[in-house]
Design an enzyme around this catalytic site. Structure first.
Site, short mmCIF file in Angstrom:
data_model
loop_
_atom_site.label_atom_id
_atom_site.label_comp_id
_atom_site.label_asym_id
_atom_site.label_seq_id
_atom_site.Cartn_x
_atom_site.Cartn_y
_atom_site.Cartn_z
N ASP A 172 56.46 69.23 31.83
CA ASP A 172 55.17 69.94 31.83
C ASP A 172 55.17 70.94 32.98
O ASP A 172 55.32 70.57 34.15
CB ASP A 172 54.05 68.89 32.03
CG ASP A 172 52.68 69.47 31.74
OD1 ASP A 172 52.58 70.69 31.50
OD2 ASP A 172 51.70 68.70 31.77
N ASP A 185 53.26 75.06 27.28
CA ASP A 185 53.87 74.70 28.56
C ASP A 185 54.30 73.24 28.67
O ASP A 185 54.54 72.76 29.75
CB ASP A 185 52.91 75.06 29.70
CG ASP A 185 51.55 74.38 29.55
OD1 ASP A 185 51.36 73.71 28.53
OD2 ASP A 185 50.71 74.54 30.44
N GLU A 186 54.37 72.52 27.56
CA GLU A 186 54.87 71.14 27.67
C GLU A 186 55.61 70.71 26.41
O GLU A 186 55.36 71.22 25.33
CB GLU A 186 53.74 70.15 28.01
CG GLU A 186 52.62 70.15 27.01
CD GLU A 186 51.52 69.15 27.36
OE1 GLU A 186 51.84 68.02 27.77
OE2 GLU A 186 50.34 69.52 27.19
#
Lengths: 414, 372
Positions: free
Chosen positions: A10, A100-101
């Site tokens: 993350d 973003d993860e």
């Protein structure tokens, strides 16, 4: 017991970190992306209590030195792709869940790249070196625990949860870290004295069920005992497609939410059509000024993919949701999610019965006309770009508080 | 109650009535079958509150009386008894159990009182007529596939049975539609049916009737009121509630002026549709029919797996047309047509198409195209 091979990676305060990377003068300073609303805050700003979704004025009151940047929206997707792409160099089992993860399962990769812990450390180093961004990684036996571990690891850390001591690790943590525990559930649990995951795990079945209902209580109890059978699914087919729009603090009136929903419906419906999907279930989410959110959904007789029809259904749902909460005068976010997706490559027309229920039927005369318009528009956009053609109501009614670039990114699956 | 009867008779009757019983019931007695023994007969009855089936079979009755027992359990017991066995049914003195005795097998079943069993049969039936079972079956068979399953359009969840005038004659007509296609079949109105109100017979009832009306030569008596229909064939009586709703004006969707006429060998057409739709992954993908002078080209495109094309020689002399249809719907109608040649009357790719046998005007099908 299986070993800990699932990674959850993350990126830390992603949007703010990108801004600090692009402009080194911002490094180490409290910054916020946005203006009227805080879309993202750096760790330095978060230390003052600044949070995403907060009105700009409130954020400035908390942190007078807060520096606002408008955001390099064109860079986010590229950098997010580059960072998550690093995982693909270690295992094909990568499941990206947002910009973003991502999850990755490195079972069987040990003989190539070393232990899961070593792989996680290398992922972090490479994202730092090649992309220039901090990324936290959690390593555990289940997806749920890996995600919790990465939250614990933040900022810019690595946490590996040993399967032998995983319950001890899990049970000391606050319930708010669990998947499915939002502010509302957290408050309800706090009211009965449950603050940690261990306390939740120890709660008798009946009282938990009475508090949260059978479905949520079963799910949370399983997670609290680290029972999570979900596998990392790479190349997973979308089970839902959605988009959300932060509005700032706006009056809860139709003049505000109708254009916002039409904008979202345009985005969601064109993505449905691009994948030859139509959706049977439409869900809307409305967040009020105090960040409490409610959802409403409807399952239709026939799956839909037309922009106008999706917008109408969503608008009706939001109207119902607001009518149920007459005391709420302001809204800060609306979202549309579509699910129960069916593959639909051609439109079955309806016999012209005129039964009065045709407004929501994709095969009605009106539905078919909309389908043809949407398809024509999709083809023009494919060739000349998204801005080449659009619904006038969307082009004219666009709310100005949130930059378009962010809206694009905000379309994470809901 | 004490009665003895042949296993085969009991099994045949249970086989007919037990299907009505829903597998899961919130009202316990609805899981049961009612047994009533008197006058040398055993009457069995099952219901789901909307539909009730009774059947009477010969039995040696030693003590008249009635009770109810779990239908599926009794059915399974009788099914497993050897062929040719005698079955004795006895209720105990306290009225708590029914004993099922056959050869060396002995079962004791919990019972519920007969008085609690719901009764649907009450009420007057104003209309009563008789027709051949085969005719009645054909009306349902030819239209059943088009019944809608959409709950919000509950008034389409059955077959609309009604009387229409055709010149001086009256016809008994069955119509069903799911909003995409429509099926219509008709016969000359049997004597006594002329005054029948238009009624919507629910899908489950239609299905049960199909299974009950097994012997083609039998006579069937149909009785109709505003709220119920009763069908009697020999020892079997089915009583069903009707759907309380208005069937839409279906005549308006049946095209009259379609002038592009296509005649095609029914078997060859269905086989070609079946073959090209092999490439389709989703259920009911569109098959495109391109019609020109004397020929038809069928095409299915599936971006994920490929495409398929087949050409058929047909009788077609109108302006060329390209039109898409759901392949499953074409196959359904192909299976219902009876003659060797199917006739399509088309207008344009966005309007209803009429499909019929070339030698039988009594059944017709209307199919809405797909936009591809």
């Amino acid at each position: 017991m299986s070993s800990a091979t699932i990674l959850h990676a993350d990126l830390d305060a992603f949007y703010a970190s990108v801004e600090q990377m692009l402009d080194p003068k911002l490094k180490g300073r409290p910054i916020a992306v946005g203006g009227g609303v805080v879309l993202a805050a750096s760790y330095e700003a978060k230390a003052f209590g600044v949070k995403g979704g907060m009105p700009g004025r409130q954020a400035r009151a908390l942190c007078p030195e807060l520096h606002f940047v408008t955001g390099h929206f064109d860079q986010y997707q590229r950098l997010g792709d580059a960072a998550i792409g690093v995982l693909n160099d270690f295992t094909p089992a990568v499941e990206r869940i947002s910009i973003d993860e991502a999850f990755a399962d490195v079972a069987g990769c040990e003989h190539l790249f070393g232990s899961p812990e070593a792989i996680a450390a290398r992922v972090r180093q490479r994202v730092r070196d090649e992309v220039g961004l901090p990324i936290s990684v959690g390593v555990a036996r289940t997806k749920h625990l890996a995600k919790i571990a990465s939250q614990v690891a933040k900022p810019d850390g690595l946490v590996v949860v040993d399967p032998a001591t995983e319950l001890a690790f899990l049970h000391d943590l606050p319930v708010g870290l669990m998947w499915g525990v939002g502010p509302a559930t957290r408050t309800r649990l706090a009211d009965v004295g449950v603050a940690t995951i261990g306390q939740l795990a120890a709660m008798p079945g009946n009282s938990l069920e009475a508090l949260l209902g059978p479905a949520a209580s079963n799910k949370l109890r399983a997670l609290a005992w680290n029972r999570d059978e979900r596998a990392v699914e790479s190349g997973r087919r979308a089970r839902s497609i959605g988009a959300q729009s932060a509005l700032g603090r706006k009056p809860a009136t139709e003049a505000v939410y109708r254009p916002a929903l039409l904008y979202l419906a345009d985005r969601v419906a064109s993505r449905l059509r691009a994948k030859s999907f139509a959706a049977r279930t439409v869900t809307v989410r409305v967040r009020f000024a105090d960040l409490r959110a409610i959802t409403r959904s409807v399952t239709l007789d026939k799956p839909i993919a037309a922009t106008g029809m999706l917008a109408e259904v969503a608008t009706d749902l939001v109207a119902v949701a607001l009518a149920d909460h007459p005391a709420e005068a302001f809204i800060s976010l609306v979202a549309i999610a579509t699910s129960h997706l069916e593959e639909v490559s051609a439109l079955q027309l309806d016999l012209p019965f005129d039964l009065g229920d045709e407004r929501r039927r994709p095969g009605s005369k009106r539905g078919a006309a909309r389908w043809l318009v949407d398809r024509a528009m999709d083809r023009v956009r494919e060739r000349f770009g998204r801005e080449a053609v659009g619904y006038a109501a969307i082009a004219l009614g666009r709310a100005a508080s949130v930059p378009d670039g962010f809206r694009e990114l905000a379309q994470r699956e809901l | 109650m004490r009665a003895t009867l042949e296993r085969s008779n009991l099994l045949k009757a249970l086989n007919h009535v037990h299907r009505v019983v829903e597998r899961r019931n919130t009202i316990p007695i609805l899981s049961n079958v009612l047994l009533r023994a008197e006058d040398g007969r055993l009457r069995l009855k099952a219901t789901d509150l909307d539909l009730e089936v009774t059947e009477t079979v010969p039995a040696e009755v030693r003590a008249a009386g009635g009770t109810t027992v779990p239908a599926y359990t009794l059915y399974d017991i009788v099914r497993k008894l050897p062929d040719g066995a005698e079955v004795a049914l006895d209720t105990d003195a306290e009225g708590r159990t029914l004993t099922v005795q056959s050869g060396r097998s002995h079962f004791s079943l919990q019972i519920l009182p007969e008085a609690d069993f719901p009764d649907l049969t009450a009420g007057e039936f104003a209309v009563r007529f008789t027709l051949a079972a085969a005719q009645f079956r054909a009306l349902m068979e030819r239209t059943q596939f088009a019944i809608s399953t959409e709950e919000t359009r509950y008034y389409l969840n059955g077959i609309y049975l009604h009387i229409v005038a055709s010149g001086d004659d009256k016809l008994l007509r069955a119509v069903a539609t799911d909003g995409h296609r429509l099926a219509q079949a008709q016969i000359a109105a049997p004597a006594g049916s002329e005054a029948m109100p238009g009624v919507i017979v629910p899908r489950k009832t239609v299905g049960e009737l199909q299974k009950l009306l097994e012997s083609p030569d039998a006579e069937v008596t149909v009785e109709v009121s505003d709220t119920k229909i009763r069908v009697t064939e020999g020892d079997i009586v089915l009583t069903s509630k009707l759907i309380d709703g208005t069937f839409p004006d279906y005549v308006r969707v049946i095209p009259r002026g379609n002038d592009k006429v296509l005649k095609v060998d029914r078997g060859a057409f269905s086989e070609a549709v079946d073959r090209v739709s092999t490439i389709a992954s989703e259920r009911g993908r569109a098959v495109k029919l391109a019609l020109g002078e004397g020929r038809m080209v069928l095409t299915v495109n599936n971006p994920d797996s490929g495409s398929a094309t087949e050409e058929l020689g047909v009788d077609f002399a109108a302006e060329p047309i390209e039109i898409g249809f759901n392949s499953k719907y074409l196959l359904d109608i192909g299976a219902q047509l009876r003659s060797g040649t199917a006739v399509f009357k088309l207008a344009d790719p966005g309007s209803p198409t009429l499909i019929q046998d070339d030698d039988n005007p009594d059944a017709l099908y209307v199919l809405m195209p797909m936009r591809v």
